[in-house]
Scaffold this motif. Sequence first.
Motif, PDB file in Angstrom:
ATOM      1  N   ASN A  84     -16.633  -4.185 -34.281  1.00  0.00           N
ATOM      2  CA  ASN A  84     -15.745  -3.680 -33.238  1.00  0.00           C
ATOM      3  C   ASN A  84     -16.061  -2.229 -32.900  1.00  0.00           C
ATOM      4  O   ASN A  84     -15.187  -1.454 -32.546  1.00  0.00           O
ATOM      5  N   VAL A 110     -17.648   0.914 -30.788  1.00  0.00           N
ATOM      6  CA  VAL A 110     -17.860   1.270 -29.395  1.00  0.00           C
ATOM      7  C   VAL A 110     -19.305   1.700 -29.243  1.00  0.00           C
ATOM      8  O   VAL A 110     -19.769   2.579 -29.962  1.00  0.00           O
ATOM      9  N   THR A 168     -12.590   2.962 -22.127  1.00  0.00           N
ATOM     10  CA  THR A 168     -11.549   1.941 -22.222  1.00  0.00           C
ATOM     11  C   THR A 168     -10.748   2.116 -23.509  1.00  0.00           C
ATOM     12  O   THR A 168      -9.513   2.047 -23.496  1.00  0.00           O
ATOM     13  N   SER A 169     -11.437   2.372 -24.615  1.00  0.00           N
ATOM     14  CA  SER A 169     -10.757   2.589 -25.891  1.00  0.00           C
ATOM     15  C   SER A 169      -9.888   3.841 -25.861  1.00  0.00           C
ATOM     16  O   SER A 169      -8.768   3.841 -26.362  1.00  0.00           O
ATOM     17  N   SER A 196      -6.713   3.228 -24.028  1.00  0.00           N
ATOM     18  CA  SER A 196      -5.782   2.487 -24.878  1.00  0.00           C
ATOM     19  C   SER A 196      -5.114   3.419 -25.887  1.00  0.00           C
ATOM     20  O   SER A 196      -3.895   3.356 -26.095  1.00  0.00           O
ATOM     21  N   ALA A 221     -10.108   1.441 -32.973  1.00  0.00           N
ATOM     22  CA  ALA A 221     -10.592   1.656 -31.602  1.00  0.00           C
ATOM     23  C   ALA A 221     -11.615   2.783 -31.526  1.00  0.00           C
ATOM     24  O   ALA A 221     -12.460   2.801 -30.643  1.00  0.00           O
TER      25      ALA A 221
END
Length: 98
Positions: A25, A27, A35-36, A39, A49
Amino acid sequence: MLTLICVGCGSGADTEAEQAAAERNDVTSTDAMKTSLESIAQTGEMGSAAMGFRETLEDLKKTDAAKADQLLSDLDKLEAASTPAATKKIAKEMAGKL
């Protein structure tokens, strides 16, 4: 845990590093990082994230060193943030720079 490895003909579109990052997971692109960060700016929680942010920014240095250095400085602040409000603020600022 049983891990299966399949070898065969494929498009070769994903490198082994990209596949490994996806499994963790992580990036691996500035778009995914933005995008992370968006969030994180909503929730105030980093969790998993933020995995891979530093590596993504190190890669960005190859094409835009000034932006990467600024974002790495911001990442240090994000990682040190002690409240959800501070985390949200820094993440929002970082997303705006990407």
